[in-house]
Design a protein around this motif. Sequence first.
Motif, PDB file in Angstrom:
ATOM      1  N   ASP A 192      -5.547   9.259  -3.823  1.00 14.50           N
ATOM      2  CA  ASP A 192      -4.139   9.448  -3.469  1.00 14.50           C
ATOM      3  C   ASP A 192      -3.447   8.125  -3.134  1.00 14.50           C
ATOM      4  O   ASP A 192      -2.314   7.874  -3.570  1.00 14.50           O
ATOM      5  CB  ASP A 192      -4.007  10.404  -2.286  1.00 14.50           C
ATOM      6  CG  ASP A 192      -4.468  11.810  -2.629  1.00 14.50           C
ATOM      7  OD1 ASP A 192      -4.286  12.221  -3.790  1.00 14.50           O
ATOM      8  OD2 ASP A 192      -5.008  12.479  -1.726  1.00 14.50           O
ATOM      9  N   ASP A 193      -4.100   7.283  -2.353  1.00 13.25           N
ATOM     10  CA  ASP A 193      -3.495   6.019  -1.935  1.00 13.25           C
ATOM     11  C   ASP A 193      -3.572   4.988  -3.060  1.00 13.25           C
ATOM     12  O   ASP A 193      -4.476   5.018  -3.899  1.00 13.25           O
ATOM     13  CB  ASP A 193      -4.182   5.479  -0.691  1.00 13.25           C
ATOM     14  CG  ASP A 193      -3.907   6.351   0.532  1.00 13.25           C
ATOM     15  OD1 ASP A 193      -3.086   7.279   0.419  1.00 13.25           O
ATOM     16  OD2 ASP A 193      -4.521   6.094   1.583  1.00 13.25           O
ATOM     17  N   TRP A 237      -8.188   5.016   4.207  1.00  4.65           N
ATOM     18  CA  TRP A 237      -7.849   5.012   2.785  1.00  4.65           C
ATOM     19  C   TRP A 237      -8.217   6.355   2.166  1.00  4.65           C
ATOM     20  O   TRP A 237      -9.363   6.808   2.257  1.00  4.65           O
ATOM     21  CB  TRP A 237      -8.610   3.880   2.096  1.00  4.65           C
ATOM     22  CG  TRP A 237      -8.456   3.803   0.604  1.00  4.65           C
ATOM     23  CD1 TRP A 237      -9.332   4.263  -0.325  1.00  4.65           C
ATOM     24  CD2 TRP A 237      -7.370   3.218  -0.117  1.00  4.65           C
ATOM     25  NE1 TRP A 237      -8.872   3.994  -1.588  1.00  4.65           N
ATOM     26  CE2 TRP A 237      -7.666   3.347  -1.499  1.00  4.65           C
ATOM     27  CE3 TRP A 237      -6.192   2.588   0.262  1.00  4.65           C
ATOM     28  CZ2 TRP A 237      -6.819   2.881  -2.489  1.00  4.65           C
ATOM     29  CZ3 TRP A 237      -5.345   2.115  -0.734  1.00  4.65           C
ATOM     30  CH2 TRP A 237      -5.656   2.266  -2.085  1.00  4.65           C
ATOM     31  N   ASN A 238      -7.248   7.021   1.545  1.00  8.77           N
ATOM     32  CA  ASN A 238      -7.487   8.287   0.880  1.00  8.77           C
ATOM     33  C   ASN A 238      -7.762   8.049  -0.602  1.00  8.77           C
ATOM     34  O   ASN A 238      -6.860   7.736  -1.374  1.00  8.77           O
ATOM     35  CB  ASN A 238      -6.276   9.222   1.037  1.00  8.77           C
ATOM     36  CG  ASN A 238      -6.055   9.621   2.482  1.00  8.77           C
ATOM     37  OD1 ASN A 238      -7.006   9.728   3.264  1.00  8.77           O
ATOM     38  ND2 ASN A 238      -4.806   9.825   2.855  1.00  8.77           N
ATOM     39  N   TYR A 242      -1.915  -2.179   6.086  1.00  7.99           N
ATOM     40  CA  TYR A 242      -2.275  -0.814   6.466  1.00  7.99           C
ATOM     41  C   TYR A 242      -3.622  -0.810   7.182  1.00  7.99           C
ATOM     42  O   TYR A 242      -4.616  -1.332   6.669  1.00  7.99           O
ATOM     43  CB  TYR A 242      -2.350   0.077   5.229  1.00  7.99           C
ATOM     44  CG  TYR A 242      -2.640   1.521   5.523  1.00  7.99           C
ATOM     45  CD1 TYR A 242      -1.710   2.307   6.213  1.00  7.99           C
ATOM     46  CD2 TYR A 242      -3.838   2.108   5.144  1.00  7.99           C
ATOM     47  CE1 TYR A 242      -1.968   3.629   6.503  1.00  7.99           C
ATOM     48  CE2 TYR A 242      -4.100   3.440   5.413  1.00  7.99           C
ATOM     49  CZ  TYR A 242      -3.172   4.194   6.099  1.00  7.99           C
ATOM     50  OH  TYR A 242      -3.426   5.518   6.381  1.00  7.99           O
ATOM     51  N   HIS A 294       0.830   5.028   0.873  1.00 11.80           N
ATOM     52  CA  HIS A 294       0.030   6.025   1.604  1.00 11.80           C
ATOM     53  C   HIS A 294       0.949   7.141   2.073  1.00 11.80           C
ATOM     54  O   HIS A 294       1.944   6.885   2.772  1.00 11.80           O
ATOM     55  CB  HIS A 294      -0.668   5.387   2.810  1.00 11.80           C
ATOM     56  CG  HIS A 294      -1.351   6.380   3.706  1.00 11.80           C
ATOM     57  ND1 HIS A 294      -2.577   6.949   3.404  1.00 11.80           N
ATOM     58  CD2 HIS A 294      -0.961   6.923   4.895  1.00 11.80           C
ATOM     59  CE1 HIS A 294      -2.917   7.787   4.370  1.00 11.80           C
ATOM     60  NE2 HIS A 294      -1.962   7.785   5.290  1.00 11.80           N
ATOM     61  N   VAL A 304       0.857  -1.182   0.000  1.00 15.77           N
ATOM     62  CA  VAL A 304       0.000   0.000   0.000  1.00 15.77           C
ATOM     63  C   VAL A 304       0.895   1.235   0.000  1.00 15.77           C
ATOM     64  O   VAL A 304       1.870   1.305   0.761  1.00 15.77           O
ATOM     65  CB  VAL A 304      -0.930   0.031   1.233  1.00 15.77           C
ATOM     66  CG1 VAL A 304      -1.566   1.403   1.394  1.00 15.77           C
ATOM     67  CG2 VAL A 304      -2.019  -1.030   1.104  1.00 15.77           C
TER      68      VAL A 304
END
Length: 484
Positions: free
Chosen positions: A337-338, A333-334, A329, A321, A319
């Motif tokens: 972006d992520d 969760w964005n 993670y 981030h 992941v």
Amino acid sequence: TGLFHDAAYGALDAAASIAALLAAADALSRASASGMASWSELDSQIMFGLFQGEEFGYLGSRRFAADISPSGGTDGTRMDGGGFSCENHVSADDTASGYEACLDPIYPNLAFTDISLDDVQHVIALDQVGLGSADGQFYTHTTAAGSAAASALSSSASSSGGTVSSSSTSDLPSSPLTSFLRAREGGSDALSGVVLSGYDGTFADQRYHSHYDTPDRGGVMDVDAVTAAATITARALYSLAGGDSTSDIPVANTSLVEELAECLTVSWSCDLVASYASSEISAIGDGLGEPLSGTDLDFGSSPPSYYPSVIYPSGLPLVVHGGSLYGKYGGTWNVGDDKVYVMPSTLEMFVRTFLGHRFGATSQYTDDDDSESSCNTANDCGKCPASGVRKECILGECTCVAAFYHTAMDPGLAAKESPGKFKITNSSAPLYAEPNWASIGVSTYLEAGEAVGVVALVMGLAWCAFCFRYVWLMAKKLEEMGAL
């Protein structure tokens, strides 16, 4: 396996089975494309699986069998809680791929959760099929409940002009089938399973699992035998799934098998592997927002080595981030972006995109929108009508893909947050370890032979004689100078 990691060529071990499975998939896809077979009319679905790390306690197949098992299996090979459980779920609407994902543990897609081991009716494994004769003489090693699968293989061989005989021994050879039997409640009494092989009671080639298992060193990979195995397998699968007639499935493409044999035993940089893998790495780059192309592929050595190691660090799912990488993670969760991704090996990229393209080209996965048939990147493609996920761009064609990666990590391990770090979740699992030779600093050398030893001895004696003569002359000279 092999004495040296870069000399595990596996022509009979790995390459022959991979070629047979891919050729069988191609035969089935051609039957559908020509209208001879319709998957929607079958009673059951056909699934292909190729597993990594089987030499280390069936790593790939044990993980997959445990993940699709409601109970996690009967042999203790299970993730925390038994079966698969996700502690940090991401919905399909919030991922770039359009598939559900899990961040703890990390799985870039959760398509496998639609499969239950209890619903698996038959498992056919292939082993050393490059050994069979050109007329298609193979053997079946069958579980207690595997008579239907064995019968389907025998009937398919007859319609293909070959022969499949029952093994003279009741013992099952090592194969991914073992993992499914151990994870299934009832084991061999509940699951119909067969290993189709080119040998009867014992391995017929002593070079199997050695660095001599390669064509240019006397190994065995008979193209006609692999083609026959592919045809038999494809027709048996179709029959077991409820197909009307095995003759609906065409004979496997010999030219494709020849090309696969060349690619898988000589160099992965061949046009077939390179073209499919280039499409895949471009798609991975699109998902990461970082342009990647075929020049970023690692084709490995020539001939290729199939040594998997107990861990493939760059192939672990991660992941991204906040600019950092995570092995798992648990945070928020964005969206946008992520990223969650996996960087497979070149061979793995090829296998997935080949299967995805072959079956994605059939009617049940695509629509009639010709405006979306060609592409340069996945951004040029629309969504698949059935699943709603974005199509992939493979060989310049927008394709709805039903082929996925699955982590080949021992079910007794779980990734920690720091990438490359793990915790033991099942101490009774058959965990494997191996030394990191680069860190230890050990060097190995090939045996030079007797001739080199003789030459070294003669040169050593000559040097000793020279030194003795030189010292004697110097001493003599010094005595003369002292006398003066």
